[in-house]
Write a protein that holds these residues in place. Sequence first.
Motif, PDB file in Angstrom:
ATOM      1  N   LEU A 100      55.656 -35.436  46.907  1.00 10.74           N
ATOM      2  CA  LEU A 100      54.774 -35.453  48.073  1.00 10.74           C
ATOM      3  C   LEU A 100      54.236 -34.068  48.395  1.00 10.74           C
ATOM      4  N   ALA A 101      54.867 -33.026  47.873  1.00 15.66           N
ATOM      5  CA  ALA A 101      54.418 -31.658  48.142  1.00 15.66           C
ATOM      6  C   ALA A 101      53.018 -31.404  47.607  1.00 15.66           C
ATOM      7  N   ILE A 102      52.535 -32.252  46.696  1.00 16.80           N
ATOM      8  CA  ILE A 102      51.181 -32.067  46.174  1.00 16.80           C
ATOM      9  C   ILE A 102      50.148 -32.170  47.290  1.00 16.80           C
ATOM     10  N   LEU A 103      50.440 -32.942  48.331  1.00 17.01           N
ATOM     11  CA  LEU A 103      49.465 -33.126  49.409  1.00 17.01           C
ATOM     12  C   LEU A 103      49.249 -31.838  50.209  1.00 17.01           C
ATOM     13  N   PRO A 104      50.322 -31.196  50.727  1.00 15.58           N
ATOM     14  CA  PRO A 104      50.072 -29.905  51.403  1.00 15.58           C
ATOM     15  C   PRO A 104      49.588 -28.821  50.450  1.00 15.58           C
ATOM     16  N   VAL A 105      49.961 -28.887  49.175  1.00 13.39           N
ATOM     17  CA  VAL A 105      49.457 -27.901  48.214  1.00 13.39           C
ATOM     18  C   VAL A 105      47.957 -28.079  48.027  1.00 13.39           C
ATOM     19  N   TRP A 106      47.498 -29.317  47.902  1.00  8.83           N
ATOM     20  CA  TRP A 106      46.066 -29.572  47.822  1.00  8.83           C
ATOM     21  C   TRP A 106      45.360 -29.076  49.083  1.00  8.83           C
ATOM     22  N   PHE A 107      45.981 -29.325  50.229  1.00  9.41           N
ATOM     23  CA  PHE A 107      45.386 -28.853  51.478  1.00  9.41           C
ATOM     24  C   PHE A 107      45.267 -27.328  51.462  1.00  9.41           C
ATOM     25  N   LEU A 108      46.317 -26.656  50.994  1.00 12.49           N
ATOM     26  CA  LEU A 108      46.295 -25.200  50.900  1.00 12.49           C
ATOM     27  C   LEU A 108      45.194 -24.708  49.968  1.00 12.49           C
ATOM     28  N   ILE A 109      45.030 -25.368  48.852  1.00 16.82           N
ATOM     29  CA  ILE A 109      43.971 -24.985  47.914  1.00 16.82           C
ATOM     30  C   ILE A 109      42.612 -25.154  48.574  1.00 16.82           C
ATOM     31  N   ALA A 110      42.436 -26.250  49.327  1.00 17.56           N
ATOM     32  CA  ALA A 110      41.181 -26.459  50.045  1.00 17.56           C
ATOM     33  C   ALA A 110      40.938 -25.329  51.043  1.00 17.56           C
ATOM     34  N   VAL A 111      41.991 -24.917  51.745  1.00 21.56           N
ATOM     35  CA  VAL A 111      41.880 -23.810  52.695  1.00 21.56           C
ATOM     36  C   VAL A 111      41.492 -22.524  51.968  1.00 21.56           C
ATOM     37  N   MET A 112      42.119 -22.268  50.832  1.00 20.73           N
ATOM     38  CA  MET A 112      41.848 -21.044  50.085  1.00 20.73           C
ATOM     39  C   MET A 112      40.424 -21.016  49.534  1.00 20.73           C
ATOM     40  N   VAL A 113      39.934 -22.155  49.061  1.00 23.64           N
ATOM     41  CA  VAL A 113      38.547 -22.219  48.576  1.00 23.64           C
ATOM     42  C   VAL A 113      37.589 -21.940  49.732  1.00 23.64           C
ATOM     43  N   SER A 114      37.853 -22.533  50.888  1.00 24.81           N
ATOM     44  CA  SER A 114      36.994 -22.316  52.053  1.00 24.81           C
ATOM     45  C   SER A 114      36.987 -20.848  52.461  1.00 24.81           C
ATOM     46  N   ILE A 115      38.174 -20.246  52.536  1.00 27.95           N
ATOM     47  CA  ILE A 115      38.276 -18.844  52.929  1.00 27.95           C
ATOM     48  C   ILE A 115      37.551 -17.944  51.937  1.00 27.95           C
ATOM     49  N   THR A 116      37.686 -18.243  50.652  1.00 26.58           N
ATOM     50  CA  THR A 116      37.053 -17.423  49.620  1.00 26.58           C
ATOM     51  C   THR A 116      35.553 -17.323  49.825  1.00 26.58           C
ATOM     52  N   PHE A 117      34.893 -18.453  50.019  1.00 22.65           N
ATOM     53  CA  PHE A 117      33.439 -18.444  50.128  1.00 22.65           C
ATOM     54  C   PHE A 117      32.970 -17.963  51.501  1.00 22.65           C
ATOM     55  N   ILE A 118      33.730 -18.259  52.548  1.00 19.63           N
ATOM     56  CA  ILE A 118      33.361 -17.785  53.887  1.00 19.63           C
ATOM     57  C   ILE A 118      33.496 -16.266  53.958  1.00 19.63           C
ATOM     58  N   ASP A 119      34.604 -15.737  53.458  1.00 15.90           N
ATOM     59  CA  ASP A 119      34.825 -14.299  53.507  1.00 15.90           C
ATOM     60  C   ASP A 119      33.819 -13.560  52.627  1.00 15.90           C
ATOM     61  N   ALA A 120      33.492 -14.131  51.474  1.00 14.30           N
ATOM     62  CA  ALA A 120      32.533 -13.497  50.582  1.00 14.30           C
ATOM     63  C   ALA A 120      31.148 -13.403  51.215  1.00 14.30           C
ATOM     64  N   GLU A 121      30.774 -14.405  52.011  1.00 12.65           N
ATOM     65  CA  GLU A 121      29.437 -14.438  52.605  1.00 12.65           C
ATOM     66  C   GLU A 121      29.383 -13.776  53.978  1.00 12.65           C
ATOM     67  N   HIS A 122      30.405 -14.010  54.807  1.00 13.99           N
ATOM     68  CA  HIS A 122      30.343 -13.562  56.194  1.00 13.99           C
ATOM     69  C   HIS A 122      31.327 -12.438  56.526  1.00 13.99           C
ATOM     70  N   MET A 123      32.197 -12.084  55.599  1.00 16.11           N
ATOM     71  CA  MET A 123      33.209 -11.051  55.828  1.00 16.11           C
ATOM     72  C   MET A 123      34.152 -11.418  56.974  1.00 16.11           C
ATOM     73  N   ILE A 124      34.443 -12.691  57.143  1.00 18.94           N
ATOM     74  CA  ILE A 124      35.405 -13.129  58.162  1.00 18.94           C
ATOM     75  C   ILE A 124      36.315 -14.184  57.553  1.00 18.94           C
ATOM     76  N   ILE A 125      37.513 -14.305  58.120  1.00 16.39           N
ATOM     77  CA  ILE A 125      38.451 -15.365  57.738  1.00 16.39           C
ATOM     78  C   ILE A 125      38.813 -16.106  59.022  1.00 16.39           C
ATOM     79  N   PRO A 126      38.279 -17.300  59.218  1.00 14.49           N
ATOM     80  CA  PRO A 126      38.543 -18.038  60.465  1.00 14.49           C
ATOM     81  C   PRO A 126      40.035 -18.255  60.694  1.00 14.49           C
ATOM     82  N   LEU A 127      40.483 -17.969  61.917  1.00 14.38           N
ATOM     83  CA  LEU A 127      41.903 -18.063  62.236  1.00 14.38           C
ATOM     84  C   LEU A 127      42.410 -19.492  62.108  1.00 14.38           C
ATOM     85  N   GLU A 128      41.553 -20.487  62.431  1.00 16.27           N
ATOM     86  CA  GLU A 128      42.010 -21.872  62.350  1.00 16.27           C
ATOM     87  C   GLU A 128      42.376 -22.275  60.925  1.00 16.27           C
TER      88      GLU A 128
END
Length: 382
Positions: A115-143
């Motif tokens: 079942l740990a695959i589910l939070p791991v997938w969620f974490l990967i989704a978070v990391m992908v989002s942070i990567t592109f947001i930080d690259a474009e806007h230079m921010i990492i949303p706290l949420e």
Amino acid sequence: MIYPPLDHPAWLVAAFLVGICVGSFLNVVIYRLPIGLSVNDPKRSFCPGCKSPIPMRRNLPLVSWLVLRGKCADCGGRISIRYFLVELLTGLLFTAAWAVMMSRVPAGQFVVADLAILPVWFLIAVMVSITFIDAEHMIIPLELSISGTVAAVLAAVLQPQLTDLAGWQIVAPDWLGGLKFSALGWVLGFFGLWAVVLLGKMAFGKVEWKHEQPVAWRLEDPETDEDPILFHMGEETLPWWDIFFRKSDRLVIDADTLVVDGEETEAGQVVIHGAGVKLPDGREIAIENLKSLEGTAKRAVIPREAMGMGDVHLMGVIGAFLGPFAVFFSLMAGSLLAIVGALLGRIGFGTRLPFGPYLILGALIWFFGGWKVGEWYLAAFR
């Protein structure tokens, strides 16, 4: 119904399909979150150019972008290749994560660790989002960092081996041991990098722009709601979010001439902060009430950070996800990768660089096999 075992290749295909669908939603997050739009309202995706809603038949992950050749079907405007890359990258990472996670639990019958695959997938989704947001806007949303920390702790509880990939048995291989090691990883990641930020602020907290003769400076209003206010001085330009990180940050200009809202006023020291401007005559004007601000000056002192607090929270997420050893590896690998990226991109010394994507890349390298480097190092050291 009989399902194939979880290490069967058929599940890799399913993981990829889930990943590209999640990647399609991440494009919404990456576009809307940094500019303050809800990721749920409007519910349907829309063209960034003409704002026309995109029907489901034209919103198939990977396929739609290729079929439409990266253009909007309504206005013909260009749709960034980033949308295609996010979907493809998420699909590939979900597939690779499935393979790694299933290799760490006994084959055959479904167990809690799977079942740990589910939070791991969620974490990967978070990391992908942070990567592109930080690259474009230079921010990492706290949420994103907060939700990623919760998912990381849950993953460590369900599969304690995640915080001890090399199997060093630092803590008991049960849910409580995983929780303790995850908490230790968060503390080390967050407070360790926070100390670096504080030291960097002491050493590099301000930069001074000096000119022999007065040069023109001004604040420029954003063209759209998505763009930041710009500060121009001579040939230099900085966006608002590159100047102000905390409420205490101040941009100080020794103005030789000063024009406020089209009227020349008393020259002197102008102090700009995130919410307003303090003029030499003692007046304070809120940013939203300011029509224009310009003048000439020889000197300006600009606050800057060695690193933002967004990176600190992200390091906490990585530590909670992969344990204390991954903190050291991710920070070292991320720093080296950032240097390589700066050299390849020919980025000048002193230019601000998004560090989040490099920290994430370092963490993913550890997760997908980089821990073997640590295992080899400790074995050689012993």
